[in-house]
Design a protein around this motif. Structure first.
Motif: not given
Lengths: 311, 311
Positions: A43-44, A46-47, A49-50, A87-88, A124-126, A128, A130, A311
């Motif tokens: 399950d992910q 994402v900053a 988004v979630h 982790l990203a 990563s730029p974002t 997140s 997983a 989403a």
């Protein structure tokens, strides 16, 4: 901070692994030994988004990412055992924030009896995460899947609904209260899921997208139709108050808000009678029934609009 | 495209699971049964960090994300069995690109004998994949870890080095050749890893960050020092040519380029003699030795600079 620095710190930050883990963090792979079937899920989070980082601390983010992954194991009636954390991190993440994130993730794993046994950290730029979870079967107890609902079954749900969405309303209004914690620090219904599996429920799913969507998933997997009686949805008075202040129908929050991570399940009338109105100390509400017909769900005739979740 | 559309298409896009997978895509978790210990690992591929989407197709991206995760199993001598694929897709990703990505991921799994049994798809500003892999032990064969190197062992490496970095140089120059494929479509050394484990190598790691860094990881895990003889590094003439055209020392590409996903291992002289100069049809080069001393690695006295790879 540099990836290697953080990797070096990981073994000291994480709670040590359990006996079923033969080799934990520090090699190309972790090694474990489980005597029976295992359930695995990813399950992910994402900053943006979630998790809105205007409202989440890094510790919240770490907790949330692991808790929502473990919720999938709860929905199988599985016993959470091991967690792999990918982790990203944006390059400007401070060491303190990275450590807080790991602490939150570790705490969420340990709260459900699991341990983080491996992972991966990249830039990563974002921001997140997983999270992969591995769960084991309770003794002599098969996993509960989505596809066992039968016409004539009753539909039940644990706890209450809409609290995460109401918590987000509170956070956006600058209020930090128990509702806002339900949004930032969801608690997977692990013990409830295990007890429901032992009680013999016929199917189960966790409510991540909102009961409207998730009841549809379950109905389609079981090739049946779930009729949900909207006025029966369990809603706390605080959720009604927050909804009212925001000018939103509380039923919309309860049915479509999502992120509640309660368990939705079906059971024969006999099993439902044995379960009654609570499981593992948590309230159970009976909110509908299973019928034959086009696979999916019916939410009475109410038109629920006006709430969007990630989403 | 919408997440649900893609999820609906997944079962038809993926190669069906194997017998050890009791329940594949479509429930809260996948269910599998493995009779012995399992090795689990997770690896991330982030667009713009590990894969320049100016050079990678979505199919390349899917392949690369799964192949590099399976490389960690190769380094354990494990048999790849199952893959969980967590995808974060920008909202403007076309259905065709999403399907290509899944096709590439599926092909990389199948090429190593594994199957994608579950996953998660979310939207994110940044295209990324977090791939969890589960591997089983070869019959009566323990996993090979990083911590078994002993003073007196020889250091070996499969295949050749620097090809991925040279391939990136080619791609940046607009050239699509075999070297560029080594960058876009790395092949994990799965059969080689299994054969090396059976031959009795004392420690093993895959080369993802570059031999300079990864030999250090292995040395520290084993509390020994790896002396690497740089002129012995296996470098293909095409890599030397690409390096020369780019004005880079080919040894820098070979030692620091990274992303080659070859296997670095240590073995006693007796085991090394049995292995000789090839394993499972792939060249083996003996490039150094293990000594006591400060844990880590020595790369002779060469000053290697000028090459940066992804974090």
């Amino acid at each position: 901070m540099r990836e290697l620095q953080l990797l070096g710190a990981i073994s000291e930050l994480l709670t040590p692994a359990s006996a079923s883990t033969l080799k934990s963090v520090g090699d190309d792979a972790a090694v474990s030994l489980h005597s029976g079937p295992i359930a695995t899920s990813v399950d992910q989070t994402v900053a943006g988004v979630h998790a809105d980082m205007g409202h989440f601390t890094h510790e919240d983010f770490g907790w949330r990412s692991v808790a929502t992954a473990i919720s999938d194991l709860a929905a199988m009636g599985a016993v959470p055992a091991e967690v792999l954390l990918a982790l990203a991190l944006p390059v400007d993440t401070s060491e303190a924030d990275a450590r807080s994130l790991l602490a939150g993730a570790d705490a969420a794993a340990v709260a459900s009896g699991a341990r983080i046994i491996g992972g991966d950290i990249v830039s990563s730029p974002t921001l997140s995460a997983a999270v992969t979870v591995i769960g084991t079967q309770q003794e002599e107890q098969q996993f509960t899947t989505r596809d066992g609902a039968c016409a004539g079954d009753l539909v039940g749900v644990t706890g209450d609904l809409g609290a995460s969405a109401a918590g987000l309303i509170q956070l956006r209004a600058g209020v930090t209260d128990e509702l806002s914690l339900r949004h930032r620090r969801p608690t997977p219904r692990t013990l409830e899921g295990q007890a429901l599996a032992r009680a013999g429920v016929s199917s189960m799913i966790d409510i991540s997208d909102g009961i409207a969507t998730d009841a549809g998933h379950l109905g389609r997997a079981s090739s049946v139709r779930l009729l949900i009686d909207l006025p029966s949805l369990p809603i706390r008075p605080e959720v009604e108050e927050a909804a009212s202040r925001a000018g939103v129908d509380p039923l919309t929050l309860a049915a479509c808000g999502g992120e509640d991570f309660e368990l939705l399940f079906t059971a024969t009338r006999e099993v439902a009678e044995v379960i009654g109105t609570s499981i593992a100390g948590t309230q159970v509400s009976w909110i509908g029934s299973v019928v034959e017909g086009e696979a999916g769900t019916d939410l009475a005739e109410k038109n629920l609009t006006g709430w969007e979740h990630g989403a």
